[in-house]
Design a protein around this motif. Structure first.
Motif, PDB file in Angstrom:
ATOM      1  N   ILE A 157      35.985  30.708  38.136  1.00 19.87           N
ATOM      2  CA  ILE A 157      37.058  32.015  37.984  1.00 19.87           C
ATOM      3  C   ILE A 157      37.907  31.966  39.683  1.00 19.87           C
ATOM      4  CG2 ILE A 157      35.290  33.220  39.297  1.00 19.87           C
ATOM      5  CD1 ILE A 157      35.898  35.624  37.577  1.00 19.87           C
ATOM      6  N   PHE A 158      37.358  31.704  40.666  1.00 15.26           N
ATOM      7  CA  PHE A 158      38.506  31.285  41.558  1.00 15.26           C
ATOM      8  C   PHE A 158      39.474  30.656  41.418  1.00 15.26           C
ATOM      9  CE2 PHE A 158      34.945  33.331  43.687  1.00 15.26           C
ATOM     10  CZ  PHE A 158      35.740  34.421  44.641  1.00 15.26           C
ATOM     11  N   ARG A 159      39.271  29.317  40.735  1.00 11.92           N
ATOM     12  CA  ARG A 159      40.145  28.072  40.179  1.00 11.92           C
ATOM     13  C   ARG A 159      40.992  28.595  39.205  1.00 11.92           C
ATOM     14  NH1 ARG A 159      35.370  24.062  39.906  1.00 11.92           N
ATOM     15  NH2 ARG A 159      36.310  24.593  38.044  1.00 11.92           N
ATOM     16  N   LYS A 160      40.563  29.572  38.282  1.00 15.33           N
ATOM     17  CA  LYS A 160      41.190  30.484  37.507  1.00 15.33           C
ATOM     18  C   LYS A 160      41.981  31.625  37.004  1.00 15.33           C
ATOM     19  CE  LYS A 160      40.734  31.010  32.499  1.00 15.33           C
ATOM     20  NZ  LYS A 160      40.282  31.234  31.157  1.00 15.33           N
ATOM     21  N   LEU A 178      34.052  29.980  49.362  1.00 10.76           N
ATOM     22  CA  LEU A 178      33.810  29.274  47.575  1.00 10.76           C
ATOM     23  C   LEU A 178      35.566  29.036  47.293  1.00 10.76           C
ATOM     24  CD1 LEU A 178      31.637  31.672  45.753  1.00 10.76           C
ATOM     25  CD2 LEU A 178      30.989  29.008  46.411  1.00 10.76           C
ATOM     26  N   GLU A 179      36.471  29.865  47.744  1.00  6.23           N
ATOM     27  CA  GLU A 179      37.609  29.343  46.973  1.00  6.23           C
ATOM     28  C   GLU A 179      38.391  28.080  47.964  1.00  6.23           C
ATOM     29  OE1 GLU A 179      41.542  31.746  46.324  1.00  6.23           O
ATOM     30  OE2 GLU A 179      40.410  32.450  47.714  1.00  6.23           O
ATOM     31  N   LYS A 180      37.932  27.466  48.941  1.00  4.86           N
ATOM     32  CA  LYS A 180      38.253  27.044  49.671  1.00  4.86           C
ATOM     33  C   LYS A 180      37.327  25.732  49.525  1.00  4.86           C
ATOM     34  CE  LYS A 180      39.107  25.057  54.052  1.00  4.86           C
ATOM     35  NZ  LYS A 180      38.433  25.483  55.958  1.00  4.86           N
ATOM     36  N   GLU A 181      36.555  25.522  48.511  1.00  7.05           N
ATOM     37  CA  GLU A 181      36.253  24.377  48.192  1.00  7.05           C
ATOM     38  C   GLU A 181      36.023  24.112  46.597  1.00  7.05           C
ATOM     39  OE1 GLU A 181      31.665  25.931  48.745  1.00  7.05           O
ATOM     40  OE2 GLU A 181      31.309  25.586  51.318  1.00  7.05           O
ATOM     41  N   GLY A 182      35.956  24.873  46.253  1.00  9.19           N
ATOM     42  CA  GLY A 182      36.880  25.154  45.013  1.00  9.19           C
ATOM     43  C   GLY A 182      35.569  24.872  43.628  1.00  9.19           C
ATOM     44  N   GLY A 183      34.417  25.245  43.965  1.00  8.77           N
ATOM     45  CA  GLY A 183      33.296  25.121  42.999  1.00  8.77           C
ATOM     46  C   GLY A 183      32.903  25.818  42.585  1.00  8.77           C
ATOM     47  N   SER A 184      33.463  27.523  41.897  1.00  5.04           N
ATOM     48  CA  SER A 184      33.441  28.219  41.515  1.00  5.04           C
ATOM     49  C   SER A 184      34.740  28.402  40.530  1.00  5.04           C
ATOM     50  CB  SER A 184      33.369  30.058  42.121  1.00  5.04           C
ATOM     51  OG  SER A 184      33.375  30.606  41.394  1.00  5.04           O
TER      52      SER A 184
END
Length: 491
Positions: free
Chosen positions: A316-319, A308-314
């Motif tokens: 909260i992981f982006r922030k 999810l972090e690699k795909e950037g779809g979440s």
């Protein structure tokens, strides 16, 4: 001519030296005598052409003799060589004395041909410069250098010497009986270092079954060996010993401890799975099972979150990008991670905080503390409010904290919660004194004013009026309460 020939025959058939024996005393006097004989023999073995020549010092004694060496070494005179040469009597030899440096000569330097400083000339170099041949015999080593290895020390004497820090060879103890006596003497000496040294020797020279059998009746030595094996990490030998002693639980714990050295997470998971069947106690079996389940859960969560972090779809992981992997983290850290990134997930997912709480039977206090810290870090005040709101069977809501609201206030304040949020939870502190202290410390003025009003303490309320800002809403509120004629003040 015949007399000269007789003297020559006597020279070749006579000896001025004693035969070497190991019974010679090693005191300084005997070494001094032997050194003197060695030096005096130099004059007898040089070429015949120089027999009638003798080099002398100012004292009139042959250069290189033992008395000359001692006198020159111990002399404190600073008179230069040139002044002494100029004062030589006319009847002395026409050969000048060898150059001498009083501070550089010693007995060992003279007879071994070595100097302490490279700028000084050795005796052998000086003799070679004047054409004299030098054959200094090699002196034997003193007994003090080899007696620790060659002497036949008893086990008791060996242990005593080891206690004094002397080097002793244990290889002479070859039989099992001698080795056991040595071990018993070491234990009787109450010196842990000596006991360990002897145990290392026995471990190296005895078969395991013999050593283990004898250690069963020697508990002190056994404890020393177990501790030594744990410190050095000799896990295989330790497991063999514990298995022989039938100490099953300790054997299982030692086997389980090996997981710390396994870096690959998949291999560690398989190893923990194999440890579940070891003979642990009931409590330890539950812990090992939980450890395996937690690691398995962490592998699943880590794989999903990394994707999810690699795909950037979440969002909260982006922030809030992850700072570290969750693999091999403790249970509380895993719970905090889930409350931070997966707080709203359904209970059926592996990463859900409620799923973790149920699976590992996390107590309410621990769960509330961890969830509060995670949600306050994100400044999710609605989640914090919902965490403490409960409903009774009639449908009424109330706030309840299994950890005490005073701890809730401290956690919120550490996460820079607004004053409005702090005041709400400070009011819920039951102890009046604690409530006033927290309200005063964190400047929750409304809580302080309302508490003094409820206590009907006019003096304290009047004193607190001086602490609030002039013309503020808090000052107006205090004035309104003080002017209220319906309140019956206690003072």
């Amino acid at each position: 001519m015949s007399r000269a020939r007789a003297d020559e025959e006597e020279y070749w058939h006579s000896s001025k030296f004693r035969a070497f024996t190991f019974d010679d005393e090693d005191d300084e006097l005997s070494q001094l005598k032997e050194t003197k004989r060695a030096v005096n023999s130099l004059r007898d073995i040089v070429d015949d052409d120089d027999d009638d020549l003798e080099k002398v010092s100012w004292s009139g004694e042959p250069v290189g003799s033992i008395s000359w060496s001692i006198r020159e070494t111990a002399s404190s005179s600073t008179t230069s060589l040139e002044s002494r040469d100029s004062s030589l009597p006319k009847g002395s030899s026409s050969y000048t004395a060898l150059p001498k440096q009083a501070s550089s000569y010693s007995l060992s330097n003279l007879f071994k041909g070595r100097n302490k400083l490279p700028s000084f000339q050795s005796l052998s170099d000086a003799l070679s410069d004047t054409g004299v041949k030098n054959y200094a015999p090699e002196l034997r080593r003193p007994k003090a250098e080899y007696k620790d290895y060659s002497s036949d020390w008893s086990p008791k004497d060996t242990v005593r010497r080891m206690q004094r820090g002397k080097v002793c060879s244990l290889e002479r103890f070859r039989s099992l009986q001698d080795k056991l006596v040595l071990l018993d003497e070491a234990v009787a000496g109450n010196d842990g270092n000596v006991i360990t040294a002897v145990l290392i020797f026995l471990k190296r020279t005895l078969r395991k079954e013999f050593l283990f059998r004898e250690l069963v009746v020697r508990q002190v030595a056994l404890c020393h060996l177990i501790h030594f094996l744990k410190e050095t990490g000799e896990q295989k030998f330790l497991l063999d010993l514990l298995r022989f002693l039938d100490r099953t639980e300790e054997f299982a714990l030692s086997q389980y401890r090996e997981h710390l050295s396994i870096q690959d997470v998949e291999k560690r998971r398989e190893f923990l799975k194999g440890c579940i069947g070891l003979p642990f106690s009931a409590e330890d079996t539950a812990h090992v099972q939980d450890h395996y389940t937690l690691l398995e859960r962490q592998i699943i969560i880590e794989s999903s979150d990394r994707r999810l972090e690699k795909e950037g779809g979440s969002e909260i992981f982006r922030k809030y990008p992850r700072k570290a992997s969750i693999l091999n983290m403790p249970l509380v850290t895993t719970l905090y991670y889930s409350c931070f990134y997966h707080y709203t997930e359904a209970e059926g997912t592996y990463s859900s905080p409620t799923n973790l709480k149920k699976t590992f039977k996390i107590p309410d206090k621990q769960y509330v503390l961890t969830a509060l810290a995670a949600r306050a870090k994100l400044r999710a005040w609605n989640d914090v409010d919902a965490l403490f709101t409960t409903k009774n069977w009639l449908g009424y809501t109330k706030k309840k904290a299994p950890i005490g609201f005073h701890r809730v206030v401290e956690i919120l304040q550490r996460n820079n919660a607004p004053v409005q949020v702090l005041q709400e939870y400070v009011r819920l502190v039951e102890d009046v004194e604690t409530r006033l202290n927290l309200a005063t410390k964190y400047k929750c003025h409304d809580v302080v004013i309302d508490t003094y009003r409820d206590l009907k303490d006019r003096i304290q309320l009047t004193a607190y009026r001086c602490k609030v800002e002039r013309g503020s809403a808090e000052e107006e509120k205090i004035d309104s309460i003080l002017n209220n004629m319906q309140i019956r003040w206690k003072n």
